[in-house]
Design a protein around this motif. Structure first.
Motif, mmCIF file in Angstrom:
data_model
loop_
_atom_site.group_PDB
_atom_site.id
_atom_site.type_symbol
_atom_site.label_atom_id
_atom_site.label_comp_id
_atom_site.label_asym_id
_atom_site.label_seq_id
_atom_site.Cartn_x
_atom_site.Cartn_y
_atom_site.Cartn_z
ATOM 1 N N LEU A 136 0.870 -1.181 0.000
ATOM 2 C CA LEU A 136 0.000 0.000 0.000
ATOM 3 C C LEU A 136 0.900 1.223 0.000
ATOM 4 O O LEU A 136 1.717 1.400 0.916
ATOM 5 C CB LEU A 136 -0.919 0.008 1.222
ATOM 6 C CG LEU A 136 -1.834 1.223 1.382
ATOM 7 C CD1 LEU A 136 -2.828 1.332 0.221
ATOM 8 C CD2 LEU A 136 -2.578 1.156 2.712
ATOM 9 N N ALA A 137 0.779 2.040 -1.039
ATOM 10 C CA ALA A 137 1.654 3.211 -1.175
ATOM 11 C C ALA A 137 0.829 4.451 -1.511
ATOM 12 O O ALA A 137 -0.250 4.367 -2.095
ATOM 13 C CB ALA A 137 2.698 2.966 -2.255
ATOM 14 N N ILE A 138 1.394 5.612 -1.139
ATOM 15 C CA ILE A 138 0.808 6.914 -1.439
ATOM 16 C C ILE A 138 1.632 7.539 -2.568
ATOM 17 O O ILE A 138 2.867 7.515 -2.539
ATOM 18 C CB ILE A 138 0.858 7.844 -0.201
ATOM 19 C CG1 ILE A 138 0.249 7.173 1.028
ATOM 20 C CG2 ILE A 138 0.205 9.184 -0.517
ATOM 21 C CD1 ILE A 138 -1.217 6.865 0.938
ATOM 22 N N TYR A 139 0.933 8.117 -3.555
ATOM 23 C CA TYR A 139 1.574 8.748 -4.707
ATOM 24 C C TYR A 139 1.109 10.193 -4.818
ATOM 25 O O TYR A 139 -0.029 10.514 -4.453
ATOM 26 C CB TYR A 139 1.169 8.037 -6.012
ATOM 27 C CG TYR A 139 1.643 6.621 -6.112
ATOM 28 C CD1 TYR A 139 2.776 6.303 -6.862
ATOM 29 C CD2 TYR A 139 0.962 5.585 -5.479
ATOM 30 C CE1 TYR A 139 3.212 4.990 -6.977
ATOM 31 C CE2 TYR A 139 1.403 4.277 -5.579
ATOM 32 C CZ TYR A 139 2.520 3.990 -6.323
ATOM 33 O OH TYR A 139 2.959 2.698 -6.425
ATOM 34 N N ASN A 140 1.960 11.051 -5.375
ATOM 35 C CA ASN A 140 1.506 12.393 -5.726
ATOM 36 C C ASN A 140 0.877 12.324 -7.115
ATOM 37 O O ASN A 140 0.902 11.279 -7.766
ATOM 38 C CB ASN A 140 2.638 13.424 -5.634
ATOM 39 C CG ASN A 140 3.792 13.126 -6.574
ATOM 40 O OD1 ASN A 140 3.645 12.451 -7.597
ATOM 41 N ND2 ASN A 140 4.962 13.641 -6.231
ATOM 42 N N THR A 141 0.343 13.441 -7.600
ATOM 43 C CA THR A 141 -0.358 13.414 -8.892
ATOM 44 C C THR A 141 0.607 13.278 -10.072
ATOM 45 O O THR A 141 0.168 13.018 -11.184
ATOM 46 C CB THR A 141 -1.238 14.668 -9.069
ATOM 47 O OG1 THR A 141 -0.425 15.828 -8.868
ATOM 48 C CG2 THR A 141 -2.402 14.656 -8.093
ATOM 49 N N ALA A 142 1.911 13.417 -9.829
ATOM 50 C CA ALA A 142 2.901 13.181 -10.881
ATOM 51 C C ALA A 142 3.265 11.706 -10.974
ATOM 52 O O ALA A 142 4.068 11.309 -11.810
ATOM 53 C CB ALA A 142 4.162 14.015 -10.612
ATOM 54 N N GLY A 143 2.666 10.869 -10.093
ATOM 55 C CA GLY A 143 2.920 9.436 -10.123
ATOM 56 C C GLY A 143 4.123 8.992 -9.317
ATOM 57 O O GLY A 143 4.528 7.830 -9.387
#
Length: 166
Positions: free
Chosen positions: A105-112
């Motif tokens: 489970l990971a969190i990403y910014n909108t740039a991926g």
């Protein structure tokens, strides 16, 4: 795996113990959150749980509950985080099937780009809740914005979005 959070009036929880049907169960406790695994023999069964927490000045709280059997999820499911939008933290619920294996489970910014890995380990079957404090992998607070969270197990992946407001 069941996850609980102990809160107190400031004196700090010193000990936490859990019994299932009268037998003490080992647990991990870091001074704020306790974690324990439901024994496989009890999955789908009915049993009673007693949770006992004692703070540093000797105050004790005992909670008892009866668990009616529950069914294991048949497939992985990533649910909507809450609250959303959030500040300073949010909870991400997920369902893990019996043979999920490694869970990521990971969190990403909108740039991926990955900003934080929350889980990268095998998890037992059932409902799980993972807390995210709005910080990156190095512990730095992130700015307001939309973030994506992605759950992946062997051969399956799901993604959702959430909003951090400062």
């Amino acid at each position: 795996e069941l996850v609980g959070v102990i809160t107190d009036a400031g004196s700090g929880a010193a000990t936490v113990q859990i019994w299932i049907d009268g037998a003490e169960v080992p647990l991990d406790y870091d001074g704020h959150t306790f974690r324990w695994q439901v024994p496989e023999a009890l999955v789908g069964a009915e049993y009673s749980i007693e949770l006992r927490a004692r703070d540093r000045v000797g105050n004790e709280r005992v909670e008892r509950l009866e668990v009616q059997g529950f069914a294991l999820p048949q497939q992985m499911r990533l649910e909507a985080n809450y609250p959303n939008p959030f500040n300073p933290a949010t909870t991400i619920p997920l369902l893990v099937p019996q043979r999920a294996g490694q869970v990521h489970l990971a969190i990403y910014n909108t740039a991926g780009q990955i900003v934080r890995i929350l889980v990268d380990r095998p998890m037992g079957p059932g409902r799980h809740r993972v807390r995210w404090d709005g910080r990156d992998q190095n512990g730095r607070p992130l700015s307001s914005g939309v973030y994506l969270y992605r759950l992946q197990t062997a051969g399956t992946a799901q993604m959702r979005s959430m909003t951090l407001l400062k």
